[in-house]
Design an enzyme around this catalytic site. Structure first.
Site, PDB file in Angstrom:
ATOM      1  N   GLU A  60       2.440  21.817   4.393  1.00  0.00           N
ATOM      2  CA  GLU A  60       2.316  21.518   5.826  1.00  0.00           C
ATOM      3  C   GLU A  60       2.778  20.095   6.128  1.00  0.00           C
ATOM      4  OE1 GLU A  60      -1.811  22.458   5.486  1.00  0.00           O
ATOM      5  OE2 GLU A  60      -2.417  20.374   5.715  1.00  0.00           O
TER       6      GLU A  60
ATOM      7  N   LYS B 149       2.996  16.215   7.089  1.00  0.00           N
ATOM      8  CA  LYS B 149       2.076  15.085   6.965  1.00  0.00           C
ATOM      9  C   LYS B 149       2.161  14.328   8.287  1.00  0.00           C
ATOM     10  CE  LYS B 149       0.929  11.287   3.884  1.00  0.00           C
ATOM     11  NZ  LYS B 149       0.769  10.267   4.911  1.00  0.00           N
TER      12      LYS B 149
ATOM     13  N   ASP C  58       1.724  11.578  11.003  1.00  0.00           N
ATOM     14  CA  ASP C  58       1.631  10.125  10.879  1.00  0.00           C
ATOM     15  C   ASP C  58       0.658   9.575  11.924  1.00  0.00           C
ATOM     16  OD1 ASP C  58       2.069   7.638   9.974  1.00  0.00           O
ATOM     17  OD2 ASP C  58       4.087   7.421  10.775  1.00  0.00           O
TER      18      ASP C  58
ATOM     19  N   TYR D 176      -6.746  19.730   9.349  1.00  0.00           N
ATOM     20  CA  TYR D 176      -6.102  20.314   8.168  1.00  0.00           C
ATOM     21  C   TYR D 176      -7.003  20.415   6.937  1.00  0.00           C
ATOM     22  CZ  TYR D 176      -5.408  15.271   7.662  1.00  0.00           C
ATOM     23  OH  TYR D 176      -5.599  13.933   7.617  1.00  0.00           O
TER      24      TYR D 176
ATOM     25  N   LYS E  46       6.837  12.106   0.450  1.00  0.00           N
ATOM     26  CA  LYS E  46       7.172  11.149   1.522  1.00  0.00           C
ATOM     27  C   LYS E  46       8.666  11.207   1.826  1.00  0.00           C
ATOM     28  CE  LYS E  46       4.354   8.246   2.789  1.00  0.00           C
ATOM     29  NZ  LYS E  46       3.389   7.349   2.244  1.00  0.00           N
TER      30      LYS E  46
ATOM     31  N   CYS F  77      11.221 -27.578  -4.890  1.00  0.00           N
ATOM     32  CA  CYS F  77      10.273 -27.009  -3.936  1.00  0.00           C
ATOM     33  C   CYS F  77      10.740 -27.353  -2.519  1.00  0.00           C
ATOM     34  CB  CYS F  77       8.872 -27.573  -4.188  1.00  0.00           C
ATOM     35  SG  CYS F  77       7.710 -27.101  -2.897  1.00  0.00           S
TER      36      CYS F  77
ATOM     37  N   CYS G 189       7.857 -30.016  -1.197  1.00  0.00           N
ATOM     38  CA  CYS G 189       7.543 -31.328  -1.774  1.00  0.00           C
ATOM     39  C   CYS G 189       8.658 -31.836  -2.690  1.00  0.00           C
ATOM     40  CB  CYS G 189       6.221 -31.265  -2.542  1.00  0.00           C
ATOM     41  SG  CYS G 189       6.340 -30.298  -4.057  1.00  0.00           S
TER      42      CYS G 189
ATOM     43  N   CYS H  96       6.138 -23.814  -7.819  1.00  0.00           N
ATOM     44  CA  CYS H  96       5.973 -25.246  -7.623  1.00  0.00           C
ATOM     45  C   CYS H  96       4.666 -25.590  -8.340  1.00  0.00           C
ATOM     46  CB  CYS H  96       5.856 -25.558  -6.131  1.00  0.00           C
ATOM     47  SG  CYS H  96       5.321 -27.246  -5.855  1.00  0.00           S
TER      48      CYS H  96
ATOM     49  N   CYS I 289       1.230 -30.550  -3.954  1.00  0.00           N
ATOM     50  CA  CYS I 289       2.211 -30.037  -2.969  1.00  0.00           C
ATOM     51  C   CYS I 289       1.443 -29.693  -1.687  1.00  0.00           C
ATOM     52  CB  CYS I 289       2.906 -28.792  -3.506  1.00  0.00           C
ATOM     53  SG  CYS I 289       3.935 -27.974  -2.261  1.00  0.00           S
TER      54      CYS I 289
HETATM   55  S1  IVH Z   1      -4.931  16.368   3.242  1.00  0.00           S
HETATM   56  C1  IVH Z   1      -8.135  14.842   0.144  1.00  0.00           C
HETATM   57  N1  IVH Z   1      -3.125  17.070   4.986  1.00  0.00           N
HETATM   58  O1  IVH Z   1      -2.251  11.546   4.822  1.00  0.00           O
HETATM   59  C2  IVH Z   1      -6.911  15.134   0.908  1.00  0.00           C
HETATM   60  N2  IVH Z   1      -3.629  14.763   4.783  1.00  0.00           N
HETATM   61  O2  IVH Z   1      -1.663   9.885   2.442  1.00  0.00           O
HETATM   62  C3  IVH Z   1      -7.092  15.191   2.350  1.00  0.00           C
HETATM   63  N3  IVH Z   1      -2.423  13.324   6.359  1.00  0.00           N
HETATM   64  O3  IVH Z   1      -5.454  10.237   4.319  1.00  0.00           O
HETATM   65  C4  IVH Z   1      -5.853  14.930   3.088  1.00  0.00           C
HETATM   66  N4  IVH Z   1      -1.304  14.927   7.362  1.00  0.00           N
HETATM   67  O4  IVH Z   1      -4.770  10.862   6.723  1.00  0.00           O
HETATM   68  C5  IVH Z   1      -3.795  16.053   4.425  1.00  0.00           C
HETATM   69  N5  IVH Z   1      -1.586  17.845   6.542  1.00  0.00           N
HETATM   70  C6  IVH Z   1      -2.253  16.840   5.983  1.00  0.00           C
HETATM   71  C7  IVH Z   1      -2.070  15.504   6.406  1.00  0.00           C
HETATM   72  C8  IVH Z   1      -2.770  14.491   5.774  1.00  0.00           C
HETATM   73  C9  IVH Z   1      -1.541  13.625   7.324  1.00  0.00           C
HETATM   74  C10 IVH Z   1      -2.861  11.956   6.010  1.00  0.00           C
HETATM   75  C11 IVH Z   1      -4.339  11.794   5.798  1.00  0.00           C
HETATM   76  C12 IVH Z   1      -4.469  11.223   4.409  1.00  0.00           C
HETATM   77  C13 IVH Z   1      -3.113  10.659   4.175  1.00  0.00           C
HETATM   78  C14 IVH Z   1      -2.807  10.595   2.693  1.00  0.00           C
END
Ligand code: IVH
Length: 664
Positions: free
Chosen positions: A112, A114, A116, A222, A308, A402, A405, A420, A425
């Site tokens: 799923e 992530k 932001d 989630y 990422k 530096c 100084c 330095c 300094c």
């Molecule tokens: S699962 C123990 N699912 O990403 C695991 N996290 O880098 C629980 N985040 O702290 C997290 N989308 O704030 C999960 N679909 C997703 C997410 C997600 C964003 C964030 C979350 C977490 C961070 C980790």
């Protein structure tokens, strides 16, 4: 009365249904005017009959409450972060690790986006929303219930009437809302938010809930924590979606890692079309029953990983390179850039790290360079573009002086950095004072770097301990340009107040290499005072959980230095507190406080969770078992440490024993 009650119920039901269609399903059922008409009718009935107001009324989302501060809240289950994967190999390694760990069992993944934003935990008691808590440090978060109540896509009442239901997700601002907010701020001359995430964070952490109410925060959920109710992640998402939470529509169950990689590709392609920011993809093992077997590291679950997206890269001209000196004397090089828009912010400076970094890449002043910025991290220069003009530019030469100084710089063996080493300094001294007074250290408000510089240049400050002698010069300081009586008095008060800080703040403030805030805390919790710490031998220090050889050596070297000894003596003379005050009487437990523990094996929660509890009660948590260890807290599959404990006759306890020791 009953007819009024029925009318109110009817209005609420309609409005909640329309709100759900609008905010969660994104498919409005009525136009705004119709909604407003019903809303106003409900509002006026509720005004007339306040006893009939219930927690699920849409009128309860308007904000209104203004807090002094956010209360701290201890998470029942720590809110962990996720390990990162940056490429296909990392993902396949993750899969192989799982395969090895759970042997013959079949598993699949849920993939799923992530989101932001900021993670949030929602708690419902008997079907009613009661609390929303931020992640904080993972163990303790902040209670932001009043702000979260204003998020219209989060239901205030749910069909699951269990005593305790916890659901986690991400609070975010859509790209559209973010633009709107910034447009408004531009009009009223307020500084703009750099990106939707910062705007969401700024909104969620507003003490005045009217601000949140005006900003249309949103939330995707989630993670459902009640594993006794459903047994897989995909089922849990269906379950919470039925309870009217917003669940991301791009999530997909994948049978194997190849399918996972395909779906990551698919989500990446959708990224630009989404009305919210995503910074990667999260991959989770779908079966909750496998979570325990896979376990946790101190920071991450081993059953999930975050892929990422690669950071955005742009090109711009490098206008200049300058060096600066930090408090340890380390020289860092920085670039001045022609402004460029990168990951939502205007970038005009970037780090170049050290001289080798610049030389190895042949980065030249005047060249066009590639700049990268990932998330909140400081922009970095990758390499120059070697176009036609490049050869005509001068090769960059490092200076061995530096910049502050002019003393000759040195290189520490096995390190790339220049230092330095001049103890007088001025910039080094000022930077170490700046660190000493900073919030996490002695927290002396009013001593900004500018004021420090002024006092330093006028001879009132030569070293850190002089801060505590400033009161002797009160009248003269007041006369220094623009330092009014009141501000000097406030400053002197803040300095006096800092003397009674718990000693981990002082220890962190001393600026010992490798001793961060957390290390300082661990040490003072363990040893109770800087006097005690001073006596500790290397072998003991190194054995403390979270310390290790590098930190231990740095601390021993620091105490061995005569100048530092003198500094401690002066601070002592000024009556600066050297003792740890962190442990309140209520946290004293005769079975645990001042005892040493080793934690081993798989427990119901990550080890850090237990470590924190034990340390809060003033116990020492150490890495290896010896005769002196008081207890070994052992979970499932505790290996050699448990064997050793039994051999040495050290008491072994399990989680239940610990709870009863804690009186729970
Ligand atoms: S699962 C123990 N699912 O990403 C695991 N996290 O880098 C629980 N985040 O702290 C997290 N989308 O704030 C999960 N679909 C997703 C997410 C997600 C964003 C964030 C979350 C977490 C961070 C980790």
């Amino acid at each position: 009365m009953d007819t009024i009650k029925n009318k109110i119920e009817e209005l609420k039901e309609k409005l909640n249904e329309w709100g759900y269609a609008y905010y969660v399903l994104d498919s409005p059922m009525v136009d705004d005017a119709e909604y407003d008409k019903y809303y106003r009718e409900l509002q006026s009935l509720e005004q007339e009959y306040p006893d009939l107001i219930t927690s699920d009324s849409p009128t309860q989302r308007v904000g209104g409450i203004i807090l002094d501060k956010f209360e701290k809240y201890q998470h029942k289950t720590p809110m962990l972060s996720l390990a990162n994967a940056f490429n296909e190999k990392d993902l396949r390694d993750f899969d192989n690790q799982i395969y090895k760990e759970i042997k013959n069992k079949i598993y699949n993944f849920f993939v799923e986006p992530k989101i932001d934003g900021l993670s949030i935990s929602l708690i419902y008691n008997n079907g009613t929303f009661v609390k929303a808590v931020t992640r904080g440090d993972g163990f303790f978060g902040e209670d932001v219930t009043t702000n979260v109540k204003t998020i219209k896509s989060i239901p205030l009442v749910i069909s699951d009437k269990n005593d305790y239901v916890e659901i986690r997700g991400e609070v975010f601002l859509s790209k559209k809302e973010f633009e709107k907010i910034n447009q408004k701020r531009l009009e009223i001359g307020e500084p703009l938010f750099a990106n939707p995430r910062n705007a969401a964070a700024g909104t969620l952490r507003q003490l005045d809930s009217n601000v949140a109410a005006s900003r249309n925060l949103d939330a995707y959920l989630y993670y459902f924590l009640n594993h006794e109710i459903v047994s897989t992640h995909s089922e849990s998402l269906d379950y919470i979606s039925k309870m009217k939470f917003k669940v991301n529509e791009l999530g997909k169950l994948c049978q194997n890692i190849d399918e996972v990689i395909k779906h990551i590709q698919f989500i990446s392609e959708q990224r630009m079309n989404l009305n919210y920011e995503i910074d990667g993809v999260v991959i989770k093992v779908n079966d909750f029953n496998l979570y325990e077997a896979l376990g946790y590291t101190s920071k991450f679950p081993k059953w999930a990983i975050a892929y990422k997206f690669p950071a955005e890269i742009k090109t711009t001209r490098l206008l200049d390179i300058f060096a600066s000196v930090g408090r340890t004397g380390r020289i860092t090089y920085n670039a001045v850039l022609e402004p460029v828009e990168l990951a939502g912010t205007k970038v005009q400076a970037a780090t170049l790290h050290n001289a080798d970094f610049i030389k190895q890449r042949d980065i030249r002043i005047g060249s066009i360079v590639k700049v990268k910025k990932a998330g909140d991290i400081i922009p970095e220069i990758l390499e120059p573009i070697k176009n036609e003009d490049f050869e005509s530019l001068d090769v960059w030469q490092e200076s061995n002086q530096c910049p502050e100084c002019n003393s000759v710089l040195e290189r520490v063996e096995s390190e790339v950095d220049q230092y330095c080493i001049n103890t007088s300094c001025p910039r080094k001294i000022l930077r170490s004072m700046e660190h000493f007074v900073s919030r996490d250290a002695m927290n002396i408000e009013g001593l900004s770097i500018k004021i420090l510089e002024k006092l330093f240049n006028n001879g009132y400050l030569k070293n850190i301990s002089d801060i505590y002698f400033l009161k002797k010069h009160k009248e003269k300081i007041i006369e220094l340009d623009k330092m009014g009586t009141k501000s000097v008095e406030n400053l002197l008060d803040a300095i006096e107040k800092s003397k009674s800080n718990s000693a981990e703040k002082l220890f962190f403030g001393l600026g010992i290499r490798h001793v961060g805030k957390k290390t300082a805390q661990v040490l003072l919790k363990n040893f109770k005072s800087i006097y005690e710490l001073r006596k500790i031998e290397y072998e003991v220090l190194e054995n403390i959980y979270d310390i290790g050889p590098t930190i231990a050596k740095s601390i021993i070297d620091w105490f061995d230095n005569k100048d530092n000894d003198k500094l401690l003596m002066q601070l002592e003379k000024c009556e600066v507190n050297f003792n740890y005050n962190g442990l309140s009487e209520t946290n004293f437990n005769e079975n645990i406080s001042n005892k040493s523990f080793v934690i081993t094996g798989t427990l119901s929660q990550p080890r850090n969770h237990f470590k924190k509890i034990l340390e809060d009660y003033g116990a020492k948590v150490i890495e290896s078992v010896s005769k002196k260890t008081d207890y070994v807290l052992a979970g499932i599959e505790a290996g050699s440490k448990l064997e050793k404990a039994i051999k040495l006759g050290v008491k072994v306890i399990n989680e239940e024993d610990l709870l009863s020791m804690l009186g729970e």
